[in-house]
Design a protein around this motif. Structure first.
Motif, mmCIF file in Angstrom:
data_model
loop_
_atom_site.group_PDB
_atom_site.id
_atom_site.type_symbol
_atom_site.label_atom_id
_atom_site.label_comp_id
_atom_site.label_asym_id
_atom_site.label_seq_id
_atom_site.Cartn_x
_atom_site.Cartn_y
_atom_site.Cartn_z
ATOM 1 N N GLU A 160 0.844 -1.197 0.000
ATOM 2 C CA GLU A 160 0.000 0.000 0.000
ATOM 3 C C GLU A 160 0.873 1.237 0.000
ATOM 4 O O GLU A 160 0.650 2.179 -0.764
ATOM 5 C CB GLU A 160 -0.873 0.017 1.254
ATOM 6 N N MET A 161 1.892 1.192 0.869
ATOM 7 C CA MET A 161 2.781 2.341 0.966
ATOM 8 C C MET A 161 3.488 2.581 -0.372
ATOM 9 O O MET A 161 3.555 3.709 -0.855
ATOM 10 C CB MET A 161 3.816 2.007 2.054
ATOM 11 N N ALA A 162 4.002 1.489 -0.959
ATOM 12 C CA ALA A 162 4.752 1.636 -2.210
ATOM 13 C C ALA A 162 3.849 2.159 -3.324
ATOM 14 O O ALA A 162 4.228 3.059 -4.077
ATOM 15 C CB ALA A 162 5.363 0.295 -2.613
ATOM 16 N N LEU A 163 2.650 1.605 -3.410
ATOM 17 C CA LEU A 163 1.750 2.048 -4.469
ATOM 18 C C LEU A 163 1.358 3.510 -4.257
ATOM 19 O O LEU A 163 1.274 4.294 -5.204
ATOM 20 C CB LEU A 163 0.485 1.172 -4.492
ATOM 21 N N TRP A 164 1.150 3.860 -3.010
ATOM 22 C CA TRP A 164 0.758 5.229 -2.700
ATOM 23 C C TRP A 164 1.880 6.185 -3.100
ATOM 24 O O TRP A 164 1.657 7.188 -3.798
ATOM 25 C CB TRP A 164 0.470 5.321 -1.201
ATOM 26 N N LEU A 165 3.100 5.870 -2.658
ATOM 27 C CA LEU A 165 4.231 6.723 -3.022
ATOM 28 C C LEU A 165 4.407 6.750 -4.536
ATOM 29 O O LEU A 165 4.748 7.787 -5.110
ATOM 30 C CB LEU A 165 5.509 6.219 -2.352
ATOM 31 N N GLY A 166 4.185 5.597 -5.165
ATOM 32 C CA GLY A 166 4.304 5.541 -6.624
ATOM 33 C C GLY A 166 3.327 6.475 -7.291
ATOM 34 O O GLY A 166 3.688 7.236 -8.197
ATOM 35 N N LEU A 167 2.086 6.460 -6.821
ATOM 36 C CA LEU A 167 1.081 7.352 -7.408
ATOM 37 C C LEU A 167 1.452 8.812 -7.167
ATOM 38 O O LEU A 167 1.338 9.658 -8.052
ATOM 39 C CB LEU A 167 -0.288 7.063 -6.801
ATOM 40 N N LEU A 168 1.901 9.100 -5.925
ATOM 41 C CA LEU A 168 2.332 10.470 -5.619
ATOM 42 C C LEU A 168 3.460 10.885 -6.544
ATOM 43 O O LEU A 168 3.459 11.999 -7.082
ATOM 44 C CB LEU A 168 2.806 10.554 -4.168
ATOM 45 N N GLY A 169 4.411 9.958 -6.729
ATOM 46 C CA GLY A 169 5.535 10.254 -7.620
ATOM 47 C C GLY A 169 5.057 10.529 -9.028
ATOM 48 O O GLY A 169 5.507 11.475 -9.684
ATOM 49 N N LEU A 170 4.117 9.704 -9.481
ATOM 50 C CA LEU A 170 3.581 9.886 -10.826
ATOM 51 C C LEU A 170 2.942 11.262 -10.952
ATOM 52 O O LEU A 170 3.177 11.995 -11.919
ATOM 53 C CB LEU A 170 2.557 8.797 -11.099
ATOM 54 N N LEU A 171 2.162 11.613 -9.948
ATOM 55 C CA LEU A 171 1.486 12.916 -9.963
ATOM 56 C C LEU A 171 2.507 14.041 -9.977
ATOM 57 O O LEU A 171 2.378 15.028 -10.708
ATOM 58 C CB LEU A 171 0.605 13.023 -8.723
ATOM 59 N N TYR A 172 3.555 13.867 -9.160
ATOM 60 C CA TYR A 172 4.580 14.898 -9.062
ATOM 61 C C TYR A 172 5.298 15.062 -10.394
ATOM 62 O O TYR A 172 5.592 16.180 -10.822
ATOM 63 C CB TYR A 172 5.573 14.511 -7.968
ATOM 64 N N LEU A 173 5.545 13.929 -11.065
ATOM 65 C CA LEU A 173 6.219 14.006 -12.361
ATOM 66 C C LEU A 173 5.364 14.753 -13.370
ATOM 67 O O LEU A 173 5.866 15.384 -14.291
ATOM 68 C CB LEU A 173 6.512 12.598 -12.883
ATOM 69 N N MET A 174 4.029 14.649 -13.199
ATOM 70 C CA MET A 174 3.136 15.261 -14.173
ATOM 71 C C MET A 174 2.956 16.759 -13.928
ATOM 72 O O MET A 174 2.390 17.455 -14.755
ATOM 73 C CB MET A 174 1.749 14.598 -14.115
ATOM 74 N N LEU A 175 3.397 17.251 -12.766
ATOM 75 C CA LEU A 175 3.192 18.668 -12.467
ATOM 76 C C LEU A 175 4.017 19.524 -13.417
ATOM 77 O O LEU A 175 5.183 19.236 -13.646
ATOM 78 C CB LEU A 175 3.635 18.971 -11.032
ATOM 79 N N PRO A 176 3.432 20.600 -13.941
ATOM 80 C CA PRO A 176 4.240 21.513 -14.746
ATOM 81 C C PRO A 176 5.258 22.220 -13.853
ATOM 82 O O PRO A 176 5.036 22.364 -12.645
ATOM 83 C CB PRO A 176 3.219 22.518 -15.279
ATOM 84 N N ALA A 177 6.363 22.639 -14.460
ATOM 85 C CA ALA A 177 7.445 23.225 -13.674
ATOM 86 C C ALA A 177 6.980 24.473 -12.925
ATOM 87 O O ALA A 177 7.388 24.716 -11.794
ATOM 88 C CB ALA A 177 8.609 23.559 -14.595
ATOM 89 N N GLN A 178 6.105 25.275 -13.534
ATOM 90 C CA GLN A 178 5.670 26.519 -12.897
ATOM 91 C C GLN A 178 4.967 26.241 -11.578
ATOM 92 O O GLN A 178 5.188 26.923 -10.591
ATOM 93 C CB GLN A 178 4.710 27.298 -13.805
ATOM 94 N N VAL A 179 4.107 25.231 -11.582
ATOM 95 C CA VAL A 179 3.357 24.922 -10.370
ATOM 96 C C VAL A 179 4.311 24.558 -9.247
ATOM 97 O O VAL A 179 4.180 24.997 -8.117
ATOM 98 C CB VAL A 179 2.370 23.775 -10.638
ATOM 99 N N GLU A 180 5.325 23.769 -9.617
ATOM 100 C CA GLU A 180 6.303 23.372 -8.627
ATOM 101 C C GLU A 180 6.950 24.598 -7.993
ATOM 102 O O GLU A 180 7.095 24.697 -6.793
ATOM 103 C CB GLU A 180 7.387 22.562 -9.323
ATOM 104 N N LEU A 181 7.296 25.546 -8.859
ATOM 105 C CA LEU A 181 7.967 26.748 -8.398
ATOM 106 C C LEU A 181 7.054 27.503 -7.433
ATOM 107 O O LEU A 181 7.447 27.876 -6.334
ATOM 108 C CB LEU A 181 8.290 27.619 -9.615
ATOM 109 N N ALA A 182 5.810 27.707 -7.852
ATOM 110 C CA ALA A 182 4.869 28.445 -7.017
ATOM 111 C C ALA A 182 4.710 27.761 -5.669
ATOM 112 O O ALA A 182 4.652 28.405 -4.632
ATOM 113 C CB ALA A 182 3.518 28.537 -7.724
ATOM 114 N N TRP A 183 4.687 26.447 -5.726
ATOM 115 C CA TRP A 183 4.487 25.667 -4.516
ATOM 116 C C TRP A 183 5.589 25.974 -3.490
ATOM 117 O O TRP A 183 5.339 26.299 -2.349
ATOM 118 C CB TRP A 183 4.514 24.195 -4.905
#
Lengths: 511, 233
Positions: A160-183
């Motif tokens: 569960e933990m691995a899949l959860w982190l995996g999904l989070l990672g996937l989501l993070y990879l999909m974030l545009p660079a600008q959003v990351e910066l603003a964050w």
């Protein structure tokens, strides 16, 4: 419960295989399992989130704590599906309140942390045992194969933990660079209160992970439970025996009838006598052996000692006596330490040698690779270089015209304009030769000594210079008319031709 | 509700040899494989820790050798064990798993390299997400690397000593029995120790009438037939 209706192949399996069978079971009914799980948990999660909007962690904890509550739904579906009647999503959700009544509190309190949660669930939900009876039953079931059930829970937690982190990672990879910066800026400024939804989003991802994993977890536990009961109660044997009985019951009247017809003697009509007339093949081996087990073993042993199986021979020969071992006693210890130290220092030398060896190996292998793929490199890697030498040796003559730059005047266009009236043949020839020479020299067109005027024009197409193409076409036509048809070029063309020539090729060959 | 015409669910992967023999492989699922991987992970960490701290004392030579060691352990641990140890890394050996080709032949260099290099696709985007999902969704529990390499992780058959049958005089089976029925009879005899007396009586009772035996004696009769089938005098 009718075992013959089971949609599983019933036989005792090693526990891990039983666990795998659970995955297959969940896979077969994945649609209804996941849909009903989602239909139950997503609204509940939404409700928790709305109520506890300011405390995402608390919402998460509550949702996580209530897991045993949802797990009864997949088990209900699986227990029905096992005997072929797969309930729909609506039907299972409607049945859920009834399934929840039994022992809900213990499930949510002290049994919440039981490592064999999914394995023990069928005992209370399907067998409806409680208290002492449940405890005894579980003790019996857990006598063997309890470990895989616990490991299943532990692996499940990590998964569960691995899949959860995996999904989070996937989501993070999909974030545009600008959003990351603003964050990160928002974090720096301490404005994170607006970012609660991020935490709720990550909670939602956990809920999504459970949709995939929890049905599998419940199914694996259920399958382990079924396997243990199959072992304890020999379900597979019961099935086979029932089938055998049915077969014999169906065959009995026929047997009896044939007996009456064929053997009208005084013999009894029991099945036993009927069958003894045709002994099954398996009994022959029982009747055949003329000696006992021990005797057979002895004879096998004798046979194994004989040549085809074993060839023992003793070889005796002379050899040198090994030199006497030089013996060091305790006094050599210091010396040994010293030697060790020296060895220690010499290791740097070894390192150097190894480094040299490794580099040599690398170079050799690169060299070998280049040599091995030389044909490929020539075909693809060196195409550019291959053109260069061809252009470096331009033909000195084309269809009898001198092309070497030395044979041309310094400024062919000016010279041609001067000669145009007095000697048009020389003037046009000069322009044409000048053009060919410049094509070879400036534009690096690859011309061969065997090319004709038309082929030269066709090669010019590769240069993709429409001006040059048009000019060359015009000049070639004029030159051919004059050279082969003896038709002089019109005087009016003198100026445009010469100026065009100068524009395209510049002033003068040597200039 | 009508019964679905699906085949019985079983954890078998059948391979038919050119001779027409069915080999039955039992693919291993996510849970035992994850455990085997965890064991290998711990083992690799231990190797690196022990050898790394030893090598750290050897100066430049140690550093260089350590780098090579890291490479070998990281990239070749699985491959070397799988190819040279009958498809079993220590973790898989512990869990009773082994890697084979899809057709059941021992795994070779090419396939092992592919499946272990593509481990890094299964790792994506984090924590084996793709690998775990693929393993859960595939009927033979393959992760992406296994699909690409054409390999299969299967449960190893562990040879077990045949259990002792009850001591009764062997007897010929009174009717012709199919292979499955013979097996069931023998299994009943072999597993009688794990069954309760009541259950044994109940099971034997099923066959009492067709055998023409009183139910009380049926169990003894079945044991006798099983011994006869096995040819044990």
């Amino acid at each position: 419960m009718r075992l013959s209706d089971a949609s599983l192949a019933i036989r005792p399996r090693p526990p891990w295989e039983a666990c795998d069978l659970g995955v297959l079971l969940a896979r077969r009914h994945a649609g209804v399992l996941m849909a009903s799980w989602a239909a139950l948990t997503l609204p509940l999660y939404g409700l928790l989130t709305l109520v506890l909007w300011d405390q995402p962690s608390l919402a998460f904890l509550l949702f996580w704590w209530l897991k045993p509550l949802y797990e009864r739904l997949p088990l209900f579906i699986l227990s029905r599906a096992l005997f072929g009647e797969v309930p729909g999503v609506r039907q299972s959700l409607r049945a859920l309140p009834g399934e929840l009544k039994a022992q809900l509190l213990p499930s949510l309190l002290w049994r919440r942390f039981s490592p064999v949660r999914s394995f023990a669930l069928p005992v209370q939900q399907l067998e409806k045992l409680s208290g002492q009876a449940r405890r005894e039953r579980l003790a019996l079931l857990l006598q063997r194969d309890g470990a895989p059930a616990s490991w299943l829970t532990i692996v499940g937690m990590h998964l569960e933990m691995a899949l959860w982190l995996g999904l989070l990672g996937l989501l993070y990879l999909m974030l545009p660079a600008q959003v990351e910066l603003a964050w990160s800026w928002q974090d720096l400024l301490g404005l994170t209160s607006d970012w609660l939804w991020i935490e709720h989003l990550s909670n939602l991802l956990y809920v999504l992970v459970l949709i995939v994993w929890e049905p599998v977890y419940v199914a694996c536990g259920f399958s382990l439970y079924l396997n243990r009961r199959t072992q304890l109660e020999a379900w597979d044997i019961e099935l086979s025996f029932r089938r055998l009985r049915d077969r014999l019951a169906a065959a009995l009247p026929i047997l009896l009838a044939s007996l009456c017809l064929l053997l009208p003697g005084p013999g009894g009509t029991g099945l036993l006598q009927a069958a003894e007339s045709e002994p099954p093949f398996a009994t022959e081996s029982a009747a055949a052996p003329a000696f006992s087990r021990a005797q057979a073993r002895e004879r096998i042993g004798e046979l194994l000692q004989q040549p085809p199986f074993q060839n023992r021979e003793t070889v005796t020969r002379w050899r040198l006596e090994s030199a006497a071992e030089d013996e060091h006693d305790g006094s050599g210890l210091l010396e040994r330490l010293g030697r060790l130290h020296r060895l220690w220092q010499s290791l740097d030398g070894v390192a150097l040698a190894l480094e040299v060896l490794l580099w040599t190996g690398l170079l050799l292998s690169v060299g070998w690779l280049l040599w091995r793929y030389r044909a490929w490199l020539q075909a693809f890697g060196l195409r550019r270089r291959a053109q260069a030498p061809a252009a470096g040796r331009p033909p000195a003559q084309l269809f009898g015209l001198e092309l070497a730059p030395e044979s041309l005047p310094a400024d062919p266009a000016a010279e041609a304009a001067r000669l145009w009236d007095s000697d048009p043949r020389a003037a046009l020839g000069l322009l044409y030769r000048g053009m060919l020479s410049e094509l070879l020299r400036q534009r690096r067109v690859v011309l061969r000594a065997s090319d004709t005027e038309g082929e030269v024009l066709r090669r010019l197409e590769q240069l993709r210079e429409p001006d040059l193409q048009a000019f060359a076409g015009r000049l070639t036509t004029l030159w051919q008319n004059l050279a082969y048809g003896h038709r002089a070029p019109p005087t009016a063309l003198r100026e445009p031709l010469c100026s065009e020539w100068t524009r395209l090729f510049g002033r003068g060959v040597q200039a | 509700m009508p019964r679905s015409p699906l085949a019985l669910l079983d954890n078998c992967h059948r391979v038919e040899t050119p001779e027409g023999i069915d080999l039955v492989l039992k693919p291993a699922g996510l849970v035992p494989r994850a455990l085997a991987f965890a064991i290998d992970l711990v083992l690799r960490a231990a190797i690196l820790l022990v050898l790394g701290s030893l090598l750290a004392m050897l100066g430049q030579f140690g550093a260089g050798f350590g780098a090579i060691l890291l490479f070998v352990v990281q990239w070749w641990y699985m491959v070397l064990f799988e190819v040279l140890n009958q498809g079993r890394t220590p973790g898989k050996q512990w869990l009773g798993l082994r890697v084979v080709h899809d057709d059941g032949t021992p795994v070779g260099w090419g396939a092992s390299l592919v499946r272990n290099l593509l481990r890094f696709v299964d790792l994506l985007p984090f924590g084996y997400l793709f690998g775990a999902l693929s393993c859960l969704a595939h009927p033979s529990f393959k992760r992406l690397g296994d699909i690409a390499a054409g390999t299969l992780v299967v449960h190893r058959e562990r040879p077990a000593a045949p259990p002792a049958l009850p001591e009764v005089a062997p007897e010929a089976a009174p009717v012709r029995l199919t292979l499955d029925e013979q097996r069931a009879l023998i299994a009943f005899s072999e597993r009688h120790a794990g069954l309760s007396a009541a259950r044994r009586e109940e099971l034997a009772g099923i066959l009492a009438a067709p055998l023409g035996t009183p139910p009380a004696l049926a169990e003894r009769r079945l044991h006798a037939i099983a011994r006869g089938l096995l040819g044990q005098a």
